[in-house]
Design a protein around this motif. Structure first.
Motif, mmCIF file in Angstrom:
data_model
loop_
_atom_site.group_PDB
_atom_site.id
_atom_site.type_symbol
_atom_site.label_atom_id
_atom_site.label_comp_id
_atom_site.label_asym_id
_atom_site.label_seq_id
_atom_site.Cartn_x
_atom_site.Cartn_y
_atom_site.Cartn_z
ATOM 1 N N GLU A 1 17.148 -7.455 40.837
ATOM 2 C CA GLU A 1 17.241 -6.150 41.440
ATOM 3 C C GLU A 1 16.380 -5.909 41.711
ATOM 4 O OE1 GLU A 1 18.107 -3.689 36.753
ATOM 5 O OE2 GLU A 1 16.503 -4.399 37.484
ATOM 6 N N PHE A 2 16.672 -5.085 42.603
ATOM 7 C CA PHE A 2 15.950 -4.375 43.709
ATOM 8 C C PHE A 2 16.034 -3.115 44.284
ATOM 9 C CE2 PHE A 2 14.827 -3.759 48.728
ATOM 10 C CZ PHE A 2 13.617 -4.602 48.733
ATOM 11 N N TYR A 3 14.456 -2.613 43.960
ATOM 12 C CA TYR A 3 14.092 -1.059 44.488
ATOM 13 C C TYR A 3 13.646 -1.177 45.457
ATOM 14 C CZ TYR A 3 15.406 -1.137 39.408
ATOM 15 O OH TYR A 3 15.644 -0.716 38.194
ATOM 16 N N VAL A 4 13.809 0.243 46.807
ATOM 17 C CA VAL A 4 12.590 0.771 46.955
ATOM 18 C C VAL A 4 12.622 1.889 46.702
ATOM 19 C CG1 VAL A 4 14.687 1.252 49.149
ATOM 20 C CG2 VAL A 4 12.052 1.294 49.713
ATOM 21 N N PHE A 5 11.569 2.846 46.824
ATOM 22 C CA PHE A 5 11.080 3.543 46.253
ATOM 23 C C PHE A 5 9.785 4.324 46.235
ATOM 24 C CE2 PHE A 5 9.321 0.931 43.342
ATOM 25 C CZ PHE A 5 8.297 1.579 43.143
ATOM 26 N N GLY A 6 9.736 5.811 45.757
ATOM 27 C CA GLY A 6 8.124 6.900 46.300
ATOM 28 C C GLY A 6 7.668 7.462 44.964
ATOM 29 N N THR A 7 7.008 7.825 44.929
ATOM 30 C CA THR A 7 6.842 8.816 43.634
ATOM 31 C C THR A 7 5.316 9.797 44.220
ATOM 32 O OG1 THR A 7 5.091 7.399 42.609
ATOM 33 C CG2 THR A 7 7.230 6.661 41.812
ATOM 34 N N ILE A 8 5.287 10.250 42.981
ATOM 35 C CA ILE A 8 4.641 11.376 43.054
ATOM 36 C C ILE A 8 4.020 11.294 41.918
ATOM 37 C CG2 ILE A 8 5.901 13.364 43.001
ATOM 38 C CD1 ILE A 8 2.929 13.102 45.463
ATOM 39 N N ASP A 9 2.248 11.516 41.823
ATOM 40 C CA ASP A 9 1.554 12.035 39.924
ATOM 41 C C ASP A 9 0.361 12.423 39.987
ATOM 42 O OD1 ASP A 9 0.848 12.474 37.467
ATOM 43 O OD2 ASP A 9 1.659 10.117 37.390
ATOM 44 N N GLY A 10 0.428 13.450 40.444
ATOM 45 C CA GLY A 10 -0.541 14.546 40.300
ATOM 46 C C GLY A 10 -1.587 15.352 38.992
ATOM 47 N N THR A 11 -2.395 15.432 39.471
ATOM 48 C CA THR A 11 -3.326 16.882 38.593
ATOM 49 C C THR A 11 -4.061 17.771 39.522
ATOM 50 O OG1 THR A 11 -5.369 15.504 38.010
ATOM 51 C CG2 THR A 11 -3.189 15.066 36.806
ATOM 52 N N PRO A 12 -4.852 18.898 38.574
ATOM 53 C CA PRO A 12 -5.351 19.770 39.474
ATOM 54 C C PRO A 12 -6.526 18.974 39.976
ATOM 55 C CG PRO A 12 -4.829 20.925 37.590
ATOM 56 C CD PRO A 12 -4.328 19.372 37.470
ATOM 57 N N ALA A 13 -6.997 17.327 39.261
ATOM 58 C CA ALA A 13 -8.068 16.636 39.937
ATOM 59 C C ALA A 13 -7.724 15.624 41.107
ATOM 60 C CB ALA A 13 -8.688 15.861 39.095
ATOM 61 N N GLU A 14 -6.219 15.507 41.301
ATOM 62 C CA GLU A 14 -6.063 14.219 41.966
ATOM 63 C C GLU A 14 -4.730 14.363 42.680
ATOM 64 O OE1 GLU A 14 -8.872 11.315 42.561
ATOM 65 O OE2 GLU A 14 -6.730 9.813 42.000
ATOM 66 N N LEU A 15 -3.674 14.030 43.110
ATOM 67 C CA LEU A 15 -2.825 13.951 43.603
ATOM 68 C C LEU A 15 -2.295 12.230 44.012
ATOM 69 C CD1 LEU A 15 0.533 15.559 43.448
ATOM 70 C CD2 LEU A 15 -0.434 15.504 46.596
ATOM 71 N N ASP A 16 -1.717 12.005 44.039
ATOM 72 C CA ASP A 16 -1.179 10.743 43.806
ATOM 73 C C ASP A 16 0.006 10.012 44.476
ATOM 74 O OD1 ASP A 16 -4.504 9.314 43.748
ATOM 75 O OD2 ASP A 16 -4.169 8.964 41.438
ATOM 76 N N PRO A 17 0.369 9.907 45.384
ATOM 77 C CA PRO A 17 1.278 9.696 46.150
ATOM 78 C C PRO A 17 2.007 8.165 45.861
ATOM 79 C CG PRO A 17 0.586 10.831 47.626
ATOM 80 C CD PRO A 17 0.029 10.615 46.805
ATOM 81 N N VAL A 18 3.321 7.183 45.964
ATOM 82 C CA VAL A 18 3.445 5.899 46.005
ATOM 83 C C VAL A 18 4.578 6.442 46.772
ATOM 84 C CG1 VAL A 18 3.314 3.755 44.926
ATOM 85 C CG2 VAL A 18 1.405 5.216 44.563
ATOM 86 N N GLY A 19 4.536 5.128 47.918
ATOM 87 C CA GLY A 19 5.703 5.492 49.008
ATOM 88 C C GLY A 19 5.246 4.568 49.899
ATOM 89 N N PRO A 20 6.223 4.019 50.831
ATOM 90 C CA PRO A 20 7.403 2.853 50.404
ATOM 91 C C PRO A 20 6.729 1.661 49.152
ATOM 92 C CG PRO A 20 6.800 2.246 52.210
ATOM 93 C CD PRO A 20 5.930 3.054 52.285
ATOM 94 N N ALA A 21 6.871 1.489 48.498
ATOM 95 C CA ALA A 21 6.967 0.530 47.390
ATOM 96 C C ALA A 21 8.064 0.080 46.944
ATOM 97 C CB ALA A 21 6.937 1.654 45.649
ATOM 98 N N PHE A 22 8.116 -1.383 46.855
ATOM 99 C CA PHE A 22 9.068 -2.059 46.855
ATOM 100 C C PHE A 22 8.714 -2.459 45.312
ATOM 101 C CE2 PHE A 22 7.585 -1.756 50.770
ATOM 102 C CZ PHE A 22 9.060 -1.061 51.484
ATOM 103 N N GLU A 23 10.165 -3.012 44.519
ATOM 104 C CA GLU A 23 9.835 -3.928 43.287
ATOM 105 C C GLU A 23 11.312 -4.809 43.363
ATOM 106 O OE1 GLU A 23 10.767 -2.427 38.939
ATOM 107 O OE2 GLU A 23 10.709 -1.013 39.985
ATOM 108 N N PHE A 24 10.951 -5.955 42.677
ATOM 109 C CA PHE A 24 11.848 -7.063 42.623
ATOM 110 C C PHE A 24 12.010 -7.520 41.534
ATOM 111 C CE2 PHE A 24 13.402 -10.991 42.622
ATOM 112 C CZ PHE A 24 14.298 -11.204 43.245
ATOM 113 N N ASN A 25 12.914 -7.897 40.454
ATOM 114 C CA ASN A 25 12.896 -8.296 39.171
ATOM 115 C C ASN A 25 14.102 -9.408 39.036
ATOM 116 O OD1 ASN A 25 11.783 -6.310 37.965
ATOM 117 N ND2 ASN A 25 13.197 -4.636 38.347
#
Length: 289
Positions: A45-69
């Motif tokens: 399996e192969f993924y290319v992806f981006g995520t976003i996770d944030g709270t009022p304290a901080e915003l933490d985007p991820v990307g590009p990211a690559f996953e292999f299984n």
């Protein structure tokens, strides 16, 4: 974790243990809840992806990211994620000592994992497995892009399916041996419905305890996420998408968008849905989701 999140997890856990018939399960990307089913031996399996996770304290985007299984041997899957990401503190005095410092972008912590399915699903029992993750300190600790030391995620996941419906859930414990971070519990439950040949939709409830002042998740939160999987005409190619918002605890937003490709030895490998995940893998401590 809030008392609301704990009681909801217990209720859903008891429910999915009682359901019966078996079909193929799926969780993991684009969701935060994972599953216990390893990739079949000789499949990839192969993924290319981006995520976003944030709270009022901080915003933490991820990307590009690559996953292999890789389905290394029967019941064992090897997993790796190599991500780029950013840390965007709010620098709001209300959240000190968390959420302070300059913004930064670069390589974040690399994730290695091993998924082991040790109980197979039958008519009367769910499939159960572990998905141990090792987070390697490849991100800059001084810039807030990494924890600065190796840390671990130790979850147990279970799944049960009936007809077009799937139920997946479990819980884990993260061990983060670094100052301004803390060890924490997390867990989630996901319901999936096959809508058509090309579309599957899912919703999950996901909870985590507070992760420390160096992370965006300075307090506990319970989120409700929704999204799904669109199967392109090209065999094995899918679009994965999800978005969620907190329903209890600290205000938090979560999002995922990615492309997925699977292939393997047999002619049906390209038709299989993504069996794993992470983040976790797709959310993580480090200052990053």
């Amino acid at each position: 974790m809030t008392s609301y999140g704990k009681s909801l997890e217990i209720t859903l856990f008891l429910f999915f243990l009682l359901v019966a018939p078996r079909v193929l399960a799926q969780a993991g990307p684009p969701f935060q809840t994972d599953d216990p089913t390893p990739v079949d031996p000789g499949h990839y399996e192969f993924y290319v992806f981006g995520t976003i996770d944030g709270t009022p304290a901080e915003l933490d985007p991820v990307g590009p990211a690559f996953e292999f299984n890789w389905g290394a041997v029967p019941n064992i899957q090897v997993h790796v994620i190599f991500p780029f990401g950013a840390v965007l503190p709010s620098n709001n005095p209300a959240y000190r000592p968390g959420g302070t410092g300059p913004s930064a972008f670069g390589v974040t912590d690399t994730e290695l994992g091993v998924k082991y399915g040790f109980i197979k699903q039958t008519k009367h029992r769910p499939q159960i497995g572990s998905f141990t993750m090792f987070e390697l300190p490849t991100g800059s600790y001084t810039k807030g892009l990494g924890v600065g030391r190796a840390w671990y995620k130790l979850p147990i996941w279970a799944e049960k399916e009936f007809g077009p419906w799937s139920l997946v859930g479990g819980a884990g414990y993260a061990v983060v041996p670094q100052k301004q971070y803390r060890n924490y519990f997390y867990g989630g439950y996901l319901v999936k419905r096959t809508v058509s040949e090309r579309l599957e939709l899912s919703a999950e409830v996901f909870s985590h305890a507070r992760e420390g002042f160096a992370a965006a998740q300075t307090e506990a939160s319970t989120l409700l996420d929704a999204g799904g999987y669109y199967h392109f005409k090209t065999p094995g190619l899918q679009l994965l998408f999800a978005y969620g918002h907190s329903i209890a605890g600290q205000t938090e937003n979560y999002g995922y968008l990615g492309l997925y490709k699977t292939w393997g030895k047999d002619k049906d490998a390209d038709q299989k849905a993504p069996a794993d995940a992470n983040f976790a893998g797709h959310w993580q401590t480090s200052g990053l989701p």
